[in-house]
Design an enzyme around this catalytic site. Structure first.
Site, PDB file in Angstrom:
ATOM      1  N   ASP A 128       0.854  -1.177   0.000  1.00 41.06           N
ATOM      2  CA  ASP A 128       0.000   0.000   0.000  1.00 41.06           C
ATOM      3  C   ASP A 128       0.895   1.234   0.000  1.00 41.06           C
ATOM      4  O   ASP A 128       2.102   1.152   0.224  1.00 41.06           O
ATOM      5  CB  ASP A 128      -0.983  -0.009   1.172  1.00 41.06           C
ATOM      6  CG  ASP A 128      -0.321   0.003   2.532  1.00 41.06           C
ATOM      7  OD1 ASP A 128       0.904   0.177   2.581  1.00 41.06           O
ATOM      8  OD2 ASP A 128      -1.028  -0.153   3.536  1.00 41.06           O
ATOM      9  N   ASP A 157      -7.839  -7.454   1.958  1.00 36.79           N
ATOM     10  CA  ASP A 157      -6.759  -7.584   2.942  1.00 36.79           C
ATOM     11  C   ASP A 157      -7.251  -7.027   4.267  1.00 36.79           C
ATOM     12  O   ASP A 157      -8.157  -6.186   4.310  1.00 36.79           O
ATOM     13  CB  ASP A 157      -5.515  -6.801   2.513  1.00 36.79           C
ATOM     14  CG  ASP A 157      -5.647  -5.322   2.868  1.00 36.79           C
ATOM     15  OD1 ASP A 157      -5.112  -4.907   3.912  1.00 36.79           O
ATOM     16  OD2 ASP A 157      -6.312  -4.575   2.117  1.00 36.79           O
ATOM     17  N   CYS A 162     -11.998 -28.066  10.846  1.00 37.62           N
ATOM     18  CA  CYS A 162     -10.813 -27.433  10.254  1.00 37.62           C
ATOM     19  C   CYS A 162      -9.668 -28.438  10.175  1.00 37.62           C
ATOM     20  O   CYS A 162      -9.438 -29.208  11.119  1.00 37.62           O
ATOM     21  CB  CYS A 162     -10.404 -26.225  11.095  1.00 37.62           C
ATOM     22  SG  CYS A 162      -8.933 -25.361  10.488  1.00 37.62           S
ATOM     23  N   CYS A 173      -6.430 -27.471   9.595  1.00 34.37           N
ATOM     24  CA  CYS A 173      -5.155 -26.757   9.685  1.00 34.37           C
ATOM     25  C   CYS A 173      -4.211 -27.457  10.656  1.00 34.37           C
ATOM     26  O   CYS A 173      -4.612 -28.320  11.444  1.00 34.37           O
ATOM     27  CB  CYS A 173      -5.375 -25.300  10.103  1.00 34.37           C
ATOM     28  SG  CYS A 173      -5.701 -25.053  11.866  1.00 34.37           S
ATOM     29  N   CYS A 232      -5.390 -27.227  14.398  1.00 35.20           N
ATOM     30  CA  CYS A 232      -6.526 -28.078  14.782  1.00 35.20           C
ATOM     31  C   CYS A 232      -6.169 -29.559  14.740  1.00 35.20           C
ATOM     32  O   CYS A 232      -6.781 -30.366  15.441  1.00 35.20           O
ATOM     33  CB  CYS A 232      -7.728 -27.769  13.887  1.00 35.20           C
ATOM     34  SG  CYS A 232      -8.448 -26.140  14.206  1.00 35.20           S
ATOM     35  N   HIS A 250      -4.114 -20.436  12.632  1.00 33.35           N
ATOM     36  CA  HIS A 250      -5.472 -20.957  12.461  1.00 33.35           C
ATOM     37  C   HIS A 250      -6.381 -19.927  11.799  1.00 33.35           C
ATOM     38  O   HIS A 250      -7.111 -20.244  10.851  1.00 33.35           O
ATOM     39  CB  HIS A 250      -6.082 -21.375  13.796  1.00 33.35           C
ATOM     40  CG  HIS A 250      -7.553 -21.624  13.684  1.00 33.35           C
ATOM     41  ND1 HIS A 250      -8.086 -22.793  13.180  1.00 33.35           N
ATOM     42  CD2 HIS A 250      -8.627 -20.816  13.959  1.00 33.35           C
ATOM     43  CE1 HIS A 250      -9.411 -22.699  13.159  1.00 33.35           C
ATOM     44  NE2 HIS A 250      -9.754 -21.514  13.626  1.00 33.35           N
TER      45      HIS A 250
END
Length: 376
Positions: A98, A272, A310, A312, A315, A341
């Site tokens: 940015d 974002d 989940c 991930c 998890c 996570h």
């Protein structure tokens, strides 16, 4: 003119403005709609780059970094000496920087806006600096990001119509100066930013002015700055209609699960937000069945995963009881695991949104998600 960044439109949803696409950059391609993790100071907080790269099943292929912060510390010249931001932070994928406009806007009384640019005080040591459109381009070119954002003024909410009108005209003049300065078009692309506050006619005027410059992508700025979500959605309803369909559309600073769905439904391609890592540091996790405050006592003896649905790393390997224990003991690992996570959750949700658009069931998936997630 050949641009460094190009957009491939793959599919449009028949019932909404949602769409599937792919953005191609010098550092690889990323599928859209996409959520971009934020690496403000050349790091996604509490995350290693390789862990960011393996988020979801497809990985996060683009992140955002901040021109203002990197300019102040460690300095864009040092990063240029290191070979650019990609090498400096060991990130193989695409990077969007940015312009510093929003950070300068948020300084309030510590900055003064003129036609030339913005004079501001450093939050680090109080020293004075001047950011102009040319300076923003100089810094971003030194950083070597794939996508550079134009230097703009972001009007606060609420603001008087006259102020917002003058602000969008200044943003257009600054954009023209950014484009004039930017020469490295085959290695970096400049995106313009639509302003106009919550005034739909001013949004249309801003869009017409920036689209005239034929840039490879466009962002919608000046939203999620304090206005009610319902008003933001109402403004968004028309914004994308003012932008070309063959260029990516980026809604800046938005990343809660509901905003992602609502933005996609209105035709947004890129998002974002610092939200997933920020709330993680305070013990809050996104799950399939809503937000979980890991501090709650009921988690103390819960040996199940944070989110049973989940897959991930967190998890699969850690229980709520463990996550609560390390959070309550101020262990750094707590921020690392909860951040991973939360980012995985949003990146995976965007993957499922893309799949749903491909299968012509976006609205059905949205309803399924909302029904399980509950209150936002």
């Amino acid at each position: 003119m050949k641009h460094a960044v190009t957009f491939e439109l793959k599919k449009k949803d028949a019932r909404t403005k949602a769409r599937r696409g792919c953005v191609h950059t010098p550092h690889g391609s990323f599928e859209t709609p996409v959520f971009m993790p934020v690496g403000t100071q050349a790091t996604v907080k509490a995350m290693k780059p390789e862990d960011v790269a393996r988020l979801g099943s497809e990985g996060a292929n683009i992140i955002l970094s901040n021109t203002y912060h990197l300019y102040l510390r460690p300095g864009h010249e040092l990063i240029k000496k290191a070979g650019g931001l990609h090498k400096f932070m060991n990130w193989k994928g695409a990077i969007l920087t940015d312009s510093g406009g929003f950070q300068v806007f948020s300084l309030g009384k510590m900055r003064k806006i003129t036609e030339e640019g913005v004079r501001f005080q450093s939050y680090i040591d109080g020293s004075y600096h001047m950011f102009t459109p040319e300076k923003s381009m100089e810094v971003q070119e030194a950083l070597g990001s794939d996508i550079m954002m134009a230097f703009d003024e972001c009007a606060a909410y609420p603001s008087e119509r006259k102020y917002v009108e003058d602000s969008l005209e200044l943003t257009t003049r600054w954009l023209k100066r950014c484009k004039e300065y930017h020469k490295n078009v085959e290695e970096q692309s400049l995106f313009g930013i639509m302003q106009g506050g919550c005034f739909k006619d001013l949004r249309k005027r801003s869009a017409e002015q920036i689209v005239e410059l034929d840039l490879p992508g466009y962002a919608i700025g000046g939203l999620s700055v304090g206005e009610p979500k319902e008003l933001m959605y109402e403004v968004l309803d028309d914004c994308v209609d003012y932008l070309p369909s063959d260029r990516p559309r980026y809604l800046m600073g938005v990343g809660s699960p509901d905003c992602l769905f609502e933005g996609v439904e209105r035709g947004i391609d890129m998002f974002d937000c610092v939200l997933p890592t920020r709330v993680a540091r305070h013990g809050l996790a996104f799950t399939s069945h809503g937000k979980v405050n890991i501090k709650n006592a009921k988690n103390a003896e819960d040996f199940g995963p944070l989110d049973p649905e989940c897959d991930c790393y967190v998890c699969r390997n850690y229980s709520r009881a463990y996550l609560r224990s390390i959070f309550m003991n101020d262990e750094i690992l707590s921020s690392m695991l909860l951040s991973e996570h939360n980012l995985h959750f949003l990146v995976s949700t965007m993957e499922k949104i893309r799949k749903a658009i491909d299968e012509d069931r976006f609205l059905e998936y949205k309803k399924e998600f909302y029904d399980k997630y509950g209150q936002f």
